[in-house]
Design a protein around this motif. Structure first.
Motif, PDB file in Angstrom:
ATOM      1  N   PRO A  17       0.772  -1.137   0.047  1.00  0.00           N
ATOM      2  CA  PRO A  17      -0.063  -0.022   0.010  1.00  0.00           C
ATOM      3  C   PRO A  17       0.924   1.176   0.195  1.00  0.00           C
ATOM      4  O   PRO A  17       1.956   1.381   0.675  1.00  0.00           O
ATOM      5  CB  PRO A  17      -0.944  -0.022   1.318  1.00  0.00           C
ATOM      6  CG  PRO A  17      -0.718  -1.612   1.582  1.00  0.00           C
ATOM      7  CD  PRO A  17       0.550  -2.086   1.351  1.00  0.00           C
ATOM      8  N   HIS A 274      -9.052  -2.818  -4.281  1.00  0.00           N
ATOM      9  CA  HIS A 274      -9.743  -3.798  -4.322  1.00  0.00           C
ATOM     10  C   HIS A 274     -10.424  -4.190  -5.778  1.00  0.00           C
ATOM     11  O   HIS A 274     -11.127  -3.352  -6.469  1.00  0.00           O
ATOM     12  CB  HIS A 274     -10.865  -3.521  -3.394  1.00  0.00           C
ATOM     13  CG  HIS A 274     -11.966  -4.593  -3.337  1.00  0.00           C
ATOM     14  ND1 HIS A 274     -11.676  -6.049  -3.040  1.00  0.00           N
ATOM     15  CD2 HIS A 274     -13.410  -4.635  -3.685  1.00  0.00           C
ATOM     16  CE1 HIS A 274     -12.903  -6.920  -3.159  1.00  0.00           C
ATOM     17  NE2 HIS A 274     -13.893  -5.883  -3.384  1.00  0.00           N
ATOM     18  N   TYR A 350      -4.243  -8.947   1.122  1.00  0.00           N
ATOM     19  CA  TYR A 350      -5.068  -7.979   1.860  1.00  0.00           C
ATOM     20  C   TYR A 350      -6.386  -8.515   2.475  1.00  0.00           C
ATOM     21  O   TYR A 350      -7.103  -9.207   2.163  1.00  0.00           O
ATOM     22  CB  TYR A 350      -5.374  -6.602   0.745  1.00  0.00           C
ATOM     23  CG  TYR A 350      -6.339  -6.889  -0.318  1.00  0.00           C
ATOM     24  CD1 TYR A 350      -7.580  -6.221   0.029  1.00  0.00           C
ATOM     25  CD2 TYR A 350      -6.051  -7.470  -1.501  1.00  0.00           C
ATOM     26  CE1 TYR A 350      -8.720  -6.413  -0.973  1.00  0.00           C
ATOM     27  CE2 TYR A 350      -6.931  -7.579  -2.339  1.00  0.00           C
ATOM     28  CZ  TYR A 350      -8.510  -7.215  -1.943  1.00  0.00           C
ATOM     29  OH  TYR A 350      -9.237  -7.316  -3.070  1.00  0.00           O
ATOM     30  N   CYS A 391      -8.664  -2.844   2.446  1.00  0.00           N
ATOM     31  CA  CYS A 391      -9.623  -1.862   1.876  1.00  0.00           C
ATOM     32  C   CYS A 391     -10.696  -1.999   2.764  1.00  0.00           C
ATOM     33  O   CYS A 391     -10.769  -2.664   3.853  1.00  0.00           O
ATOM     34  CB  CYS A 391     -10.217  -2.209   0.348  1.00  0.00           C
ATOM     35  SG  CYS A 391     -10.982  -3.783   0.513  1.00  0.00           S
ATOM     36  N   LYS A 407      -5.929  -0.054  -1.344  1.00  0.00           N
ATOM     37  CA  LYS A 407      -5.503  -0.724  -0.133  1.00  0.00           C
ATOM     38  C   LYS A 407      -4.731   0.115   0.817  1.00  0.00           C
ATOM     39  O   LYS A 407      -3.749   0.598   0.359  1.00  0.00           O
ATOM     40  CB  LYS A 407      -4.820  -1.936  -0.465  1.00  0.00           C
ATOM     41  CG  LYS A 407      -5.627  -2.777  -1.414  1.00  0.00           C
ATOM     42  CD  LYS A 407      -4.649  -3.821  -2.080  1.00  0.00           C
ATOM     43  CE  LYS A 407      -5.413  -4.507  -3.519  1.00  0.00           C
ATOM     44  NZ  LYS A 407      -4.580  -5.336  -4.288  1.00  0.00           N
TER      45      LYS A 407
END
Length: 465
Positions: A17, A274, A350, A391, A407
């Motif tokens: 991220p 996402h 994630y 997310c 994210k």
């Protein structure tokens, strides 16, 4: 095209991220550092999401814009664009400071009047306003931006019945955006000016306004210069006294440091979102502060290099500005409670954090975009050695109810019951899209003012006197 396919098909497991740390006003920093218990109690007691609104910062922003106009050597009226936030507290602050309000509906006009703003400080904009709004505006002496010949005729009829004059701006299309759905064409503008002269018993032409998309200071200055020309042409046509140019809103604000923003733009790709969501456009989060942009507009060279402000002063032109986001910069934030965490790090790289509430309370998706500044994680747990990529989704049954598609690298694992804080959401984010979907109540707004001399903050629900 081959490169694009490679990007879209890239595995997202190893994507790190990118941090977009939100800027914070000192008052916001003090609340988050010293009064977390109060904020947590408010969220628990009033429900998630909760909007915290800070009228003192709104008032500071008014002072900054006024100072920018003073430094530029121009006379200007500031009207708060009420559509940017529905909170009553900002209107009351505007009334206290002698600031006007820009409205575009009868309910907005009623709220502005009820908040203490006199009619002569209220501007009424919007396309083809209905007769009810016209009648209320005429009754209270508001300044009406007329969008068409037909609206001008209807407004004149309303003023005649009320035995009053209607103060009018003619909203004109600009040379730079001639296809706008708002405003009069060049031919329509000429007709409207002549019609104002014919209807002078009921219509008082004050000047011209325009609508622009985007945040270009140069384009706004160029459009303002066009409106000055229209004022001068109207004066030459007879007894019309036109001395007002409304430059609208569109003053940018800065959410994150420009360096971070430029680095983000250079590295941004669908794999950071996402479902590899591919956004095409973002608000300029690392742009100019509003006061700096305003100075650039006023200093922009127009005819033969003369500054816009100098030309306005030489011709006796006043400016009007309708900032919404700019006056709300840092004047509020939004808190969500974490409802559930779906940890998909082993499979997808994630997690999906579900909060109590929905993306309707963070309205950037209205513009087919994502609200990019990182949310803060409020928790009693210490930070971990590794970030927790996630997310943030809403708790409705909609697949696209994603509060943050990007994210986020949280400083530790997010857990049920934690709180997320989205900073600087007062401008257009809080309530533009809010809906009682699933029969959920609309989120509340808590007005907070810091106490003097170390006294604890004072809070009350917005709308309660």
């Amino acid at each position: 095209m081959l490169i694009s396919r490679q990007v879209l098909e890239r595995s997202t497991v190893d994507v790190r991220p990118f941090a977009l740390t939100a800027l914070r006003h000192p008052t916001v920093s003090t609340l988050l550092a010293n009064h977390r218990v109060l904020l947590a109690d408010l969220l628990d007691g009033l429900g998630s999401p909760l909007h915290v609104v800070l009228p003192e910062i709104f008032e500071e922003n008014v002072v900054k814009l006024r100072q920018a106009f003073t430094e530029a050597g121009v006379t200007a009226d500031i009207l708060f664009a009420k559509k940017a936030n529905k909170a009553d507290c900002y209107v009351r602050s505007a009334a206290t400071l002698g600031v006007g309000v820009d409205v575009a509906s009868t309910p907005e006009l009623v709220k502005a009047l009820a908040g203490g703003v006199p009619g002569h400080r209220i501007g009424v904009s919007g396309p083809e306003k209905d007769d009810t709004l016209h009648a209320l505006a005429v009754q209270h002496g508001c300044l009406v931006a007329v969008d068409s010949i037909s609206e001008l005729r209807r407004l004149a009829a309303t003023a005649r019945l009320a035995r009053r004059h209607a103060s009018v701006l003619l909203r004109s299309r600009t040379a730079g955006q001639p296809a706008s759905r708002f405003g009069l064409s060049a031919a329509e503008r000429e007709t409207a000016v002549g019609l104002c002269a014919e209807l002078e018993d009921h219509i008082s032409l004050r000047g011209f306004s325009f609508h622009l998309n985007g945040y270009s200071s140069a384009e706004r200055a160029t459009a303002a210069n066009e409106m000055i020309g229209h004022c001068l042409n109207a004066r030459r046509r007879g007894s019309l006294s036109t001395d007002l140019v409304n430059i609208g809103g569109g003053l940018p604000i800065r959410y994150v440091e420009p360096r971070l923003w430029n680095e983000f733009l250079a590295q941004n790709e669908p794999a950071h979102y996402h479902a590899t969501k591919d956004f095409k456009d973002f608000y300029p989060y690392g742009g100019q502060p509003a006061a700096q942009a305003l100075r650039a507009i006023m200093a922009h060279p127009v005819d033969c290099g003369e500054r816009l402000s100098a030309k306005a002063e030489r011709n006796g032109i006043r400016f009007m500005v309708e900032p919404g986001r700019a006056l709300l910069d840092q004047a509020g934030f939004t808190m969500y409670r974490v409802q559930q965490v779906d940890d998909r790090r082993d499979s997808d790289g994630y997690a999906i954090v579900t909060v109590t509430g929905s993306s309707f309370s963070l309205s950037e998706q209205w513009f087919n975009s994502d609200y990019l500044p990182d949310p803060l994680l409020m928790s009693a747990q210490p930070a971990a050695d590794e970030t927790f990529p996630a997310c943030v989704g809403g708790s409705t049954c909609l697949e696209n109810d994603i509060v943050t598609w990007r994210k986020i690298g949280f400083p530790r694992q997010v857990r049920r019951g934690d709180h997320l804080v989205y900073l600087n959401t007062a401008g257009y984010q809080m309530d533009s899209n809010e809906s009682p979907f699933h029969d959920a109540a609309l989120p509340l707004k808590a007005v907070i003012r810091l106490g003097d001399d170390g006294a604890p903050p004072r809070w009350q629900l917005d709308g309660i006197q």
